[in-house]
Design a protein around this motif. Sequence first.
Motif, PDB file in Angstrom:
ATOM      1  N   MET B   1      -3.111  10.291   0.693  1.00 27.66           N
ATOM      2  CA  MET B   1      -3.410   9.059   1.417  1.00 27.66           C
ATOM      3  C   MET B   1      -3.536   7.909   0.439  1.00 27.66           C
ATOM      4  O   MET B   1      -4.089   8.088  -0.650  1.00 27.66           O
ATOM      5  N   ASN B   3      -5.464   4.649   0.376  1.00 30.83           N
ATOM      6  CA  ASN B   3      -6.533   3.923   1.062  1.00 30.83           C
ATOM      7  C   ASN B   3      -6.932   2.762   0.178  1.00 30.83           C
ATOM      8  O   ASN B   3      -7.635   2.942  -0.810  1.00 30.83           O
ATOM      9  N   LEU B  21      -2.708   5.192   4.647  1.00 33.59           N
ATOM     10  CA  LEU B  21      -1.307   5.598   4.602  1.00 33.59           C
ATOM     11  C   LEU B  21      -1.227   7.084   4.316  1.00 33.59           C
ATOM     12  O   LEU B  21      -1.713   7.562   3.280  1.00 33.59           O
ATOM     13  N   LEU B  22      -0.596   7.816   5.215  1.00 34.50           N
ATOM     14  CA  LEU B  22      -0.519   9.268   5.074  1.00 34.50           C
ATOM     15  C   LEU B  22       0.371   9.645   3.899  1.00 34.50           C
ATOM     16  O   LEU B  22       1.428   9.042   3.683  1.00 34.50           O
ATOM     17  N   ALA B  23      -0.053  10.649   3.165  1.00 33.53           N
ATOM     18  CA  ALA B  23       0.756  11.154   2.060  1.00 33.53           C
ATOM     19  C   ALA B  23       2.025  11.794   2.626  1.00 33.53           C
ATOM     20  O   ALA B  23       1.970  12.541   3.606  1.00 33.53           O
ATOM     21  N   ASP B  24       3.145  11.488   2.011  1.00 31.04           N
ATOM     22  CA  ASP B  24       4.386  12.151   2.407  1.00 31.04           C
ATOM     23  C   ASP B  24       4.493  13.472   1.651  1.00 31.04           C
ATOM     24  O   ASP B  24       3.797  13.698   0.657  1.00 31.04           O
ATOM     25  N   ALA B  61      -4.517   8.073  12.337  1.00 30.55           N
ATOM     26  CA  ALA B  61      -3.948   8.796  11.194  1.00 30.55           C
ATOM     27  C   ALA B  61      -3.862  10.283  11.503  1.00 30.55           C
ATOM     28  O   ALA B  61      -2.914  10.959  11.104  1.00 30.55           O
ATOM     29  N   GLY B  64      -0.756  11.477  13.017  1.00 31.81           N
ATOM     30  CA  GLY B  64       0.459  11.454  12.199  1.00 31.81           C
ATOM     31  C   GLY B  64       1.031  10.054  12.036  1.00 31.81           C
ATOM     32  O   GLY B  64       2.168   9.895  11.592  1.00 31.81           O
TER      33      GLY B  64
END
Lengths: 313, 313
Positions: B1, B3, B21-24, B61, B64
């Motif tokens: 993430m 943040n 922001l979600l980790a890819d 979040a 997804g």
Amino acid sequence: MINETIQLYPDRPGVTLTTYLLADSPELLNGKKRPAVLVCPGGAYLNCSDREAEPVALRFAGMGYHAFVLRYSIYTLDHPEFNLVNATDMVINPHSTYPSPMRDIGKAFLTIHEHADQWLVDTDKIAVCGFSAGAHNCAMYAVYWHNPVITDYFGAPVSQFKPAAAILAYGIGDFHLMVKPYSNAMLQAVASAANFAYLGTRNPSAELLDTVSPARQVTASTPPTFLWATAADVLVPVENTTRLATALAHAGVPFEVHIFEEGAHGLSLADPSTAGSQQDINPDAAQWIRLAEAWLRKRFLLPILEKPAWMQD
Amino acid sequence: MINETIQLYPDRPGVTLTTYLLADSPELLNGKKRPAVLVCPGGAYLNCSDREAEPVALRFAGMGYHAFVLRYSIYTLDHPEFNLVNATDMVINPHSTYPSPMRDIGKAFLTIHEHADQWLVDTDKIAVCGFSAGAHNCAMYAVYWHNPVITDYFGAPVSQFKPAAAILAYGIGDFHLMVKPYSNAMLQAVASAANFAYLGTRNPSAELLDTVSPARQVTASTPPTFLWATAADVLVPVENTTRLATALAHAGVPFEVHIFEEGAHGLSLADPSTAGSQQDINPDAAQWIRLAEAWLRKRFLLPILEKPAWMQD
């Protein structure tokens, strides 16, 4: 939110604790401590799956609990060259074999206790939540947390290691079930590599298998446990879950079990947030996280005021 | 993430965009972009409530979606001495009066577009989600995003401002409803202060009230909208929601409405994760976020592979 990744041992960059610490506010808990959930991803003691890491932590954070992801010791951290194709060349890795991975959970507990005042973590309410091999690791910790294999190793008070609950997703409960031959070659290759990564031998003794089988080690000191699995799991047979449940019942440990008829191994949250493909989506199994939330809420109440602060006497 | 908190204007430290922001991962979307939800807390244009900020972002979040919290311009950022007791001493604050707060949403959209490749945000799928005054701000943005009051102000292409959906919780839809007298002195004090903070006058003209009433400004360019409220809300009368729904129906804009019979104003997620006291918990109203998730899923599909990567042709 405090989102940071802490290396648990100075010399081992891959073993980490990632925090998802909720921001406090005078409008929320106003300085009071929160329960927390420590997530252990699965990956056959060969990897730690991203599908069972951050998205799961975020789900628990969404419930109002601090969350952590523990990337514990796994085979490939020391042997990045590993591939199922060369799995017969595996060597014993003292970091991924018993009891190392479960000690990493102990190290994570010590780290959380150390920062509890800063992070506002209620250390009486730390749950472990694991998936597959991560569920095995959590179950091992749940039965051994008070044992010298952990407490003497770290030389820390037993109270610092106590888990308040365990949430186990399609985990290994009885290792005797995992050394039986598979009819499918791919499954056999995964299981054989996983077993070697964790057991350090191709010919484990019955005694070793007993030692690493949580279902055979449950005591009254094992914390309340929530288990779920799918009956159709062809990698980790569902009897792993039923045997562990039987042991918990026998020991008088509070527990809850949900076994869904259909669904493959490794569904994680079984919804789009953790899906690598549509095959990872299963609306029936996806109910587990809400069932777990309801179960956890019974013992992990947030310290919420009865009336708003301005209405207090 | 990822943040982090980004200050939107160099000279105004309180107006910020916080990223969740979600980790890819190769195991998840593997470089493909995700939809996002921009959360605008409420607080009567006097504050931005923490109860309607991070915990809500974390819920999206958990679905997804990337999430953002926008702390837009509010009265007390420039007048920290404000208190309901001295509310009669308020002065016009050009940052908290129309159209400034809704321009902050435009600034947030420009910022997200600017970082879209780095953050892996699908800019065709950015929803706004607001609560109370934040819902009003989002609704205003939803009706004015393509208008010169935003596009000419920033001199940026209209495409960079387009919201894909709006989710509005107990919001102000028709400001004519907000200038009527309240029988309760506390509610009157809050409403009067909020109205002055946003309108900049104690005697707004009918024309100004029309301008700031989303229900009177809906067009076919207004994005699909999800609305929820409680019929029992005594601060923001539920007709704000029904009138906005009527306008959306009239304009042919896709929408969904859930009005729960009971429940006070400001419930946020109506569950322990956002409760300042037990009075903020309401299991009926708490259903809204799952209804919103199902509604959002219809237009915010994640780009998930049909089959696992290793099974592709």
